[in-house]
Design a protein around this motif. Sequence first.
Motif, mmCIF file in Angstrom:
data_model
loop_
_atom_site.group_PDB
_atom_site.id
_atom_site.type_symbol
_atom_site.label_atom_id
_atom_site.label_comp_id
_atom_site.label_asym_id
_atom_site.label_seq_id
_atom_site.Cartn_x
_atom_site.Cartn_y
_atom_site.Cartn_z
ATOM 1 N N ARG A 54 0.854 -1.115 0.003
ATOM 2 C CA ARG A 54 0.083 -0.004 -0.072
ATOM 3 C C ARG A 54 1.048 1.237 0.165
ATOM 4 N N GLY A 55 0.531 2.329 -0.912
ATOM 5 C CA GLY A 55 1.034 3.289 -0.709
ATOM 6 C C GLY A 55 0.920 4.204 0.151
ATOM 7 N N ARG A 56 2.113 5.252 0.483
ATOM 8 C CA ARG A 56 1.835 6.270 1.623
ATOM 9 C C ARG A 56 1.096 7.566 0.926
ATOM 10 N N PHE A 57 1.181 7.766 -0.293
ATOM 11 C CA PHE A 57 0.452 8.938 -0.840
ATOM 12 C C PHE A 57 0.014 8.407 -2.237
ATOM 13 N N ARG A 58 -0.951 9.270 -2.679
ATOM 14 C CA ARG A 58 -1.416 8.869 -4.031
ATOM 15 C C ARG A 58 -1.153 9.943 -4.979
ATOM 16 N N VAL A 59 -0.863 9.668 -6.369
ATOM 17 C CA VAL A 59 -0.517 10.544 -7.195
ATOM 18 C C VAL A 59 -1.746 10.797 -8.277
ATOM 19 N N ARG A 60 -2.224 12.112 -8.316
ATOM 20 C CA ARG A 60 -3.028 12.526 -9.584
ATOM 21 C C ARG A 60 -2.581 13.119 -10.598
ATOM 22 N N ALA A 61 -2.912 12.821 -11.728
ATOM 23 C CA ALA A 61 -2.387 13.420 -13.221
ATOM 24 C C ALA A 61 -3.344 14.579 -13.592
ATOM 25 N N SER A 62 -2.497 15.539 -13.541
ATOM 26 C CA SER A 62 -2.882 17.012 -14.479
ATOM 27 C C SER A 62 -2.696 17.199 -15.653
ATOM 28 N N LYS A 63 -3.192 17.366 -16.590
ATOM 29 C CA LYS A 63 -2.954 17.630 -18.095
ATOM 30 C C LYS A 63 -2.506 19.087 -18.294
ATOM 31 N N GLY A 64 -1.294 19.172 -18.711
ATOM 32 C CA GLY A 64 -1.058 20.276 -19.194
ATOM 33 C C GLY A 64 -0.813 20.404 -20.583
ATOM 34 N N VAL A 65 -1.358 21.339 -21.502
ATOM 35 C CA VAL A 65 -1.334 21.438 -23.142
ATOM 36 C C VAL A 65 -0.490 22.513 -23.355
ATOM 37 N N HIS A 66 0.255 22.542 -24.339
ATOM 38 C CA HIS A 66 1.144 23.491 -24.970
ATOM 39 C C HIS A 66 0.990 23.485 -26.579
ATOM 40 N N ILE A 67 0.847 24.822 -27.035
ATOM 41 C CA ILE A 67 0.979 24.940 -28.329
ATOM 42 C C ILE A 67 2.137 25.735 -28.718
ATOM 43 N N VAL A 68 2.641 25.402 -30.089
ATOM 44 C CA VAL A 68 3.924 26.035 -30.919
ATOM 45 C C VAL A 68 3.621 26.611 -31.640
ATOM 46 N N VAL A 69 3.824 28.177 -31.968
ATOM 47 C CA VAL A 69 3.691 28.820 -33.214
ATOM 48 C C VAL A 69 5.094 29.463 -33.631
#
Length: 578
Positions: free
Chosen positions: A254-269
């Motif tokens: 069992r883990g001591r902490f949980r990890v949540r995924a947050s999506k980050g999007v970038h565009i290139v111009v």
Amino acid sequence: MAQQHAAETNPARLGPARREETWRRLGEETFDLVVIGGGVVGAGTALDAATRGLRVALVEARDLASGTSSRSSKLFHGGLRYLEQLEFGLVREALRERELMLTTIAPHLVKPVSFLYPLTHRVWERPYTAAGLLMYDTMGGARSVPGQKHLTRAGALRMVPALKRSALIGGIRYYDAQSDDARHTMTVARTAAHYGAVVRTSTQVVGFLREADRVSGVRVRDVEDGRETEISAGAVINCTGVWTDELQRLSGGRGRFRVRASKGVHIVVARDRIVSESGMILRTEKSVLFVIPWRNHWIVGTTDTDWNLDLAHPAATKHDIDYILEHVNSVLATPLTHDDIEGVYAGLRPLLAGESEETSKLSREHAVARVAPGLVAIAGGKYTTYRVMAADAVDAAAVDLPGRSQPSITDKVPLLGADGYHALVNQADHLAAEHGLHPYRVRHLLDRYGSLVHEVLASADGRPELLKPIEHAPDYLGVEVVYAASHEGALHLEDVLARRTRISIEYAHRGVDCAEQVATLVGEVLGWSPETVKREIEVYRARVEAERKSQSQPSDEAADALRSAAPEARAGIVEPVS
């Protein structure tokens, strides 16, 4: 002959000949530490442990930096907005790391970059922001970048003519630092190999070994050919970022902490789409939006949304791209359109799961825990503080190792290519004349390889055609592709187009137009048959096609369904591991 022998005995040369040797070593030797994950924290942990004198193996299921560590905002920064959240310790720590990177550890890879902070409120905003930036300029020993500079509206508009006059009443310019994250991570891993770490990609952990109640190693599969072997170790460190919970389940604990995924999007111009001498930082209702200079381009981002779908291939949606365009266009005199976008990338931040439902409010602090005897997990944090995270992880694992552990010394260890870099910059004209290249081209190579530039150019000995630009990606030379496969651990076309170079986000064709030329060069080094070359091109083109289609979808679910249906370059990957 001597040069060839030196290359073969160079431990930092992650080439095809070394793969067989590293496989043998993984199965035969006993290590102090096995590090799982080839992102910046895993690579940094391997380097930290190796320079303490420990015997280290680093295994990565895909490619170095193939997850979050190639999809960041590409900044080494203190986190200006963390000052508002009163996270002074985090900012001080990050600014000290920025300073170390610029001066000692990676001056060839990490460079100062200026940002304009537009002011929009009279009276209170300038002194309030100036006080915050004064702390930013003085915390963490920051001496390698200029201090803040205050500008009138006219002065700010001269610096950034692209802004609407109505978008600001004045501005403050400040400095941070930036780097090609994938190249930096790969260089950290190669530096770890230089100091004795056994580094192997396409090597997936499929099980944990146990002796009584403690973890004593891992079982791994070579995802290229299906072989399996067992690696014995005093301790195992889980540095898998958004995969932390998945590896935790595999270990049976069992883990001591949980990890949540947050999506980050970038565009290139393209650079000419925003007329400016400086990057910008813009406030949004939830966070901040960066406009970051990137060679001949601008990177604009990022978003911050929960993600519960495919961890390996987070997909950008039309909604994500529209969000970025809407916010940047609110201040630009000439708005950007979808047609201006040359590249898009999405990454997942591994945030420590907290009470708040808003991912942008979750802490960017990191957590390290000994989740079982012989097993340490580390997660959270931010790219800038990878070295501190690595030291904390090795300290935590030291409990399971015999003898007294040496303290971390990576604040004094330059990455490969750093030593001699400044002298070579001064000698760039001579080096250019010697190889028949334009001095601009040599400076570009120095900022990617530092003093390893001699090794890169030596790969073109007897093959002058390799010193010509790639036909449909002229920012890069053919020799860089060859070097990626012979020295930098690239095993697939995608590794070269997406990470060893950034062709996949810097050209509107996203690498498709030069895929054949690049695959042919890689194939010469890796011994690919014509069939393999053809398959690599097809898989890469399918990836790009899937990404393009996903970026026109309205929802995460629709985008994910299209992106995750594309074939894997590493077909032997098991996802999720169970």
